[in-house]
Design a protein around this motif. Sequence first.
Motif, PDB file in Angstrom:
ATOM      1  N   THR A 267     -32.593   3.986 -25.434  1.00 57.02           N
ATOM      2  CA  THR A 267     -31.147   4.492 -25.456  1.00 57.02           C
ATOM      3  C   THR A 267     -30.220   3.372 -25.859  1.00 57.02           C
ATOM      4  OG1 THR A 267     -31.034   3.887 -22.974  1.00 57.02           O
ATOM      5  CG2 THR A 267     -31.553   6.166 -23.693  1.00 57.02           C
ATOM      6  N   ILE A 268     -30.412   2.094 -25.610  1.00 59.41           N
ATOM      7  CA  ILE A 268     -29.807   0.966 -26.145  1.00 59.41           C
ATOM      8  C   ILE A 268     -29.818   0.992 -27.636  1.00 59.41           C
ATOM      9  CG2 ILE A 268     -29.655  -1.472 -26.418  1.00 59.41           C
ATOM     10  CD1 ILE A 268     -30.752  -1.815 -23.546  1.00 59.41           C
ATOM     11  N   ALA A 269     -30.905   1.033 -28.238  1.00 57.66           N
ATOM     12  CA  ALA A 269     -30.998   0.964 -29.825  1.00 57.66           C
ATOM     13  C   ALA A 269     -30.181   2.284 -30.177  1.00 57.66           C
ATOM     14  CB  ALA A 269     -32.209   1.311 -30.181  1.00 57.66           C
ATOM     15  N   ALA A 270     -30.127   3.471 -29.412  1.00 57.77           N
ATOM     16  CA  ALA A 270     -29.223   4.571 -29.965  1.00 57.77           C
ATOM     17  C   ALA A 270     -27.856   4.415 -30.092  1.00 57.77           C
ATOM     18  CB  ALA A 270     -29.567   6.001 -29.240  1.00 57.77           C
ATOM     19  N   PHE A 271     -27.485   3.588 -28.795  1.00 58.87           N
ATOM     20  CA  PHE A 271     -26.069   3.527 -28.708  1.00 58.87           C
ATOM     21  C   PHE A 271     -25.587   2.365 -29.531  1.00 58.87           C
ATOM     22  CE2 PHE A 271     -22.825   0.613 -26.827  1.00 58.87           C
ATOM     23  CZ  PHE A 271     -21.710   1.561 -26.532  1.00 58.87           C
ATOM     24  N   CYS A 272     -26.493   1.355 -30.159  1.00 57.35           N
ATOM     25  CA  CYS A 272     -26.027   0.483 -31.176  1.00 57.35           C
ATOM     26  C   CYS A 272     -25.755   1.374 -32.643  1.00 57.35           C
ATOM     27  CB  CYS A 272     -26.964  -0.391 -31.299  1.00 57.35           C
ATOM     28  SG  CYS A 272     -27.041  -1.741 -30.009  1.00 57.35           S
ATOM     29  N   LEU A 273     -26.333   2.445 -32.547  1.00 56.05           N
ATOM     30  CA  LEU A 273     -26.064   3.226 -33.837  1.00 56.05           C
ATOM     31  C   LEU A 273     -24.592   3.760 -33.961  1.00 56.05           C
ATOM     32  CD1 LEU A 273     -29.570   5.041 -34.360  1.00 56.05           C
ATOM     33  CD2 LEU A 273     -28.654   3.051 -35.482  1.00 56.05           C
ATOM     34  N   ILE A 274     -23.940   4.090 -32.824  1.00 60.92           N
ATOM     35  CA  ILE A 274     -22.456   4.735 -32.957  1.00 60.92           C
ATOM     36  C   ILE A 274     -21.615   3.931 -32.158  1.00 60.92           C
ATOM     37  CG2 ILE A 274     -24.057   7.119 -32.938  1.00 60.92           C
ATOM     38  CD1 ILE A 274     -22.612   6.363 -29.626  1.00 60.92           C
ATOM     39  N   GLY A 289     -36.113  -4.394 -12.476  1.00 61.61           N
ATOM     40  CA  GLY A 289     -37.651  -4.332 -12.723  1.00 61.61           C
ATOM     41  C   GLY A 289     -38.203  -5.200 -13.733  1.00 61.61           C
ATOM     42  N   ASP A 290     -39.527  -4.774 -14.162  1.00 61.86           N
ATOM     43  CA  ASP A 290     -40.263  -5.604 -14.874  1.00 61.86           C
ATOM     44  C   ASP A 290     -39.629  -5.396 -16.318  1.00 61.86           C
ATOM     45  OD1 ASP A 290     -41.775  -6.303 -12.809  1.00 61.86           O
ATOM     46  OD2 ASP A 290     -43.276  -4.869 -13.195  1.00 61.86           O
ATOM     47  N   GLY A 291     -39.006  -4.568 -16.651  1.00 60.75           N
ATOM     48  CA  GLY A 291     -38.446  -4.521 -17.985  1.00 60.75           C
ATOM     49  C   GLY A 291     -36.997  -5.309 -18.370  1.00 60.75           C
ATOM     50  N   GLN A 292     -36.571  -6.124 -17.469  1.00 62.21           N
ATOM     51  CA  GLN A 292     -35.313  -6.654 -17.639  1.00 62.21           C
ATOM     52  C   GLN A 292     -35.463  -7.677 -18.682  1.00 62.21           C
ATOM     53  OE1 GLN A 292     -33.015  -7.880 -13.999  1.00 62.21           O
ATOM     54  NE2 GLN A 292     -32.202  -9.314 -14.967  1.00 62.21           N
ATOM     55  N   GLU A 293     -36.391  -8.473 -18.780  1.00 62.90           N
ATOM     56  CA  GLU A 293     -36.566  -9.652 -19.873  1.00 62.90           C
ATOM     57  C   GLU A 293     -36.833  -9.093 -21.185  1.00 62.90           C
ATOM     58  OE1 GLU A 293     -39.601 -12.996 -20.736  1.00 62.90           O
ATOM     59  OE2 GLU A 293     -39.673 -12.206 -18.863  1.00 62.90           O
ATOM     60  N   ILE A 294     -37.508  -7.705 -21.280  1.00 64.18           N
ATOM     61  CA  ILE A 294     -37.560  -7.247 -22.577  1.00 64.18           C
ATOM     62  C   ILE A 294     -36.270  -6.794 -23.097  1.00 64.18           C
ATOM     63  CG2 ILE A 294     -38.604  -5.220 -24.001  1.00 64.18           C
ATOM     64  CD1 ILE A 294     -41.131  -5.662 -22.000  1.00 64.18           C
ATOM     65  N   LEU A 295     -35.476  -6.073 -22.239  1.00 67.13           N
ATOM     66  CA  LEU A 295     -34.261  -5.580 -22.548  1.00 67.13           C
ATOM     67  C   LEU A 295     -33.137  -6.411 -22.806  1.00 67.13           C
ATOM     68  CD1 LEU A 295     -33.744  -2.618 -20.015  1.00 67.13           C
ATOM     69  CD2 LEU A 295     -34.571  -2.550 -22.323  1.00 67.13           C
ATOM     70  N   THR A 296     -33.167  -7.625 -22.199  1.00 62.07           N
ATOM     71  CA  THR A 296     -32.300  -8.831 -22.418  1.00 62.07           C
ATOM     72  C   THR A 296     -32.686  -9.397 -23.818  1.00 62.07           C
ATOM     73  OG1 THR A 296     -32.172  -9.631 -20.010  1.00 62.07           O
ATOM     74  CG2 THR A 296     -31.795 -11.216 -21.808  1.00 62.07           C
ATOM     75  N   LYS A 297     -34.081  -9.346 -24.266  1.00 58.12           N
ATOM     76  CA  LYS A 297     -34.273 -10.015 -25.652  1.00 58.12           C
ATOM     77  C   LYS A 297     -33.896  -8.982 -26.809  1.00 58.12           C
ATOM     78  CE  LYS A 297     -38.317 -12.837 -24.497  1.00 58.12           C
ATOM     79  NZ  LYS A 297     -39.775 -12.781 -24.391  1.00 58.12           N
ATOM     80  N   ASP A 300     -30.021  -9.339 -27.408  1.00 54.66           N
ATOM     81  CA  ASP A 300     -30.056 -10.458 -28.189  1.00 54.66           C
ATOM     82  C   ASP A 300     -30.206  -9.876 -29.649  1.00 54.66           C
ATOM     83  OD1 ASP A 300     -29.090 -11.926 -26.199  1.00 54.66           O
ATOM     84  OD2 ASP A 300     -30.717 -12.770 -25.513  1.00 54.66           O
ATOM     85  N   GLU A 301     -31.595  -9.521 -29.880  1.00 58.48           N
ATOM     86  CA  GLU A 301     -31.542  -9.090 -31.261  1.00 58.48           C
ATOM     87  C   GLU A 301     -30.951  -8.004 -31.868  1.00 58.48           C
ATOM     88  OE1 GLU A 301     -35.684  -7.717 -30.736  1.00 58.48           O
ATOM     89  OE2 GLU A 301     -36.617  -9.534 -30.137  1.00 58.48           O
ATOM     90  N   LEU A 302     -30.365  -7.261 -31.140  1.00 54.87           N
ATOM     91  CA  LEU A 302     -29.280  -6.223 -31.572  1.00 54.87           C
ATOM     92  C   LEU A 302     -27.802  -6.731 -31.808  1.00 54.87           C
ATOM     93  CD1 LEU A 302     -30.922  -2.853 -30.002  1.00 54.87           C
ATOM     94  CD2 LEU A 302     -31.067  -3.883 -32.303  1.00 54.87           C
ATOM     95  N   ASN A 303     -27.680  -8.009 -31.240  1.00 60.80           N
ATOM     96  CA  ASN A 303     -26.418  -8.637 -31.207  1.00 60.80           C
ATOM     97  C   ASN A 303     -25.247  -7.725 -30.715  1.00 60.80           C
ATOM     98  OD1 ASN A 303     -24.783 -10.849 -31.659  1.00 60.80           O
ATOM     99  ND2 ASN A 303     -23.862  -9.977 -33.771  1.00 60.80           N
ATOM    100  N   CYS A 304     -25.714  -7.067 -29.276  1.00 60.01           N
ATOM    101  CA  CYS A 304     -24.686  -6.194 -29.042  1.00 60.01           C
ATOM    102  C   CYS A 304     -24.384  -6.483 -27.662  1.00 60.01           C
ATOM    103  CB  CYS A 304     -25.512  -4.761 -28.822  1.00 60.01           C
ATOM    104  SG  CYS A 304     -26.929  -4.464 -28.016  1.00 60.01           S
ATOM    105  N   GLY A 305     -24.502  -7.819 -27.192  1.00 63.94           N
ATOM    106  CA  GLY A 305     -24.235  -8.246 -25.835  1.00 63.94           C
ATOM    107  C   GLY A 305     -22.818  -8.057 -25.290  1.00 63.94           C
ATOM    108  N   SER A 306     -21.826  -7.789 -26.425  1.00 61.75           N
ATOM    109  CA  SER A 306     -20.559  -7.741 -25.863  1.00 61.75           C
ATOM    110  C   SER A 306     -20.142  -6.050 -25.568  1.00 61.75           C
ATOM    111  CB  SER A 306     -19.608  -7.939 -26.853  1.00 61.75           C
ATOM    112  OG  SER A 306     -19.737  -7.134 -28.309  1.00 61.75           O
ATOM    113  N   ARG A 307     -21.271  -5.335 -25.831  1.00 62.35           N
ATOM    114  CA  ARG A 307     -21.202  -3.889 -25.554  1.00 62.35           C
ATOM    115  C   ARG A 307     -22.037  -3.349 -24.792  1.00 62.35           C
ATOM    116  NH1 ARG A 307     -18.433  -1.498 -29.680  1.00 62.35           N
ATOM    117  NH2 ARG A 307     -18.487   0.496 -28.381  1.00 62.35           N
ATOM    118  N   VAL A 308     -23.065  -3.743 -24.694  1.00 65.04           N
ATOM    119  CA  VAL A 308     -24.299  -3.491 -23.658  1.00 65.04           C
ATOM    120  C   VAL A 308     -24.596  -4.596 -22.581  1.00 65.04           C
ATOM    121  CG1 VAL A 308     -26.666  -2.925 -23.502  1.00 65.04           C
ATOM    122  CG2 VAL A 308     -25.439  -2.181 -25.536  1.00 65.04           C
TER     123      VAL A 308
END
Length: 423
Positions: A267-274, A289-297, A300-308
């Motif tokens: 859903t993060i990847a989808a939001f970045c499209l629009i 939860g355990d997925g926090q580190e993966i989502l943080t990375k 950063d990779e999608l360069n959307c930290g100002s919007r997500v």
Amino acid sequence: NFKTLQAEGIISDRAHNITLPEACYDAVKPSHDHGGIVFPAYDASKTKNNRVQYYQNGLRVMVDKLETTPLGTLTKRRMPWGDGERVYHILNDSVHQLVQRNPDGSVDTTDFVNSVPICWTKSQDGNFVSGKNFLSGKVYRLRRMFMKSLFELVSWEGRAVCFDGITSAYLAEVAGRQRTLILHADHRGPAGKTVPRSQKLIESFQGEAIITSTHAHNTKMETDLTPAAPVYVVPHYYEPETAKPHARKDLVTVSRLDLAGKPIHETIAAFCLIMHEFPEVTYVVYGSGDGQEILTKLIDELNCGSRVKLAGYTGNVDRVFQSAIASVYPTLTEGFGLSMLEALFNGCPVISYDVDYGPREMIDRGKNGELVQPGNVSDIAEAMRRVLTHPEQYQAATRQGLEHYTREAFVANYYQIIKRLTA
């Protein structure tokens, strides 16, 4: 916890809570002649706030931590034991439980009533190893046989018994004649195939009623299985806080960060499209939860930290949904989905994955939300686009059908089932 809720007026004074060891004690009335419990001798003590330390010849032999509860004074007494540790839970000077942590990582737990030992279990890495029923004197290597030995001691006459979850269904054969099995999750796995163990337990349940929370689940069970008892549908309910006017400005997800079952990365990847089409909208994810580190990375990779944003755990979901344009609910399997109901009651439409069973029951595609296929990022983005383009239209439809999910409807449903069982 029960007494706290009762003191706050949430649970009626007419309701009573009794643990399984207490029920066994009441049925058997065991002798108090059990040798007693001997604690270390001490010649000095030090008290600071709610903590008391005891010493013998200058060595600390045990530590008490005191807590005032609605049940009285709870004392957690820690003391070394060989290379491990013993922790006694003492309620109003009566031993309630002993937890012994051993050097090999195993844990011994003894439950008491009025300082009389009722049962003991050994576990390793959270798994049952063995257990002893002190009232019968027998030792068991299988958890289900151990639990049966305790249930057989209890008098179930005249009681309607609800088994909360499929894993306890086997106990119904020793629990009287007014038995209900409450199903929470579905009987199919994430791949859509019937789980053999679930099928066996549902088809062999020795009881008078089975309860599930959605009509969709009931329909699928009728297709896949032959339930051993009549199936009743009792949806969950929700009572939101009184809504205050809030500006709706964010897309939100409220979920544990377990990416295997809740693929929030999609859903993060989808939001970045629009997101460039809706420059005023931010996507905020609440949860831990355990997925926090993966989502943080990923952010950063999608360069959307100002919007997500990852906002962590929230204790006020009503306020979150009252301030949201829409809720995004990525899930791969869902028996009900209380978070969707929380959102709808707060005027927040839901974009959910189209999976069994709750989403299909609560979301009317194109009206109070959207249903999308898991894993299809472009379709998820398109659903977000539709809702963000016409938010008021979707928000206006969120109250439709919620009369089925009120507390009054919930209580009435259960009352009718219990009335049938006890007739």
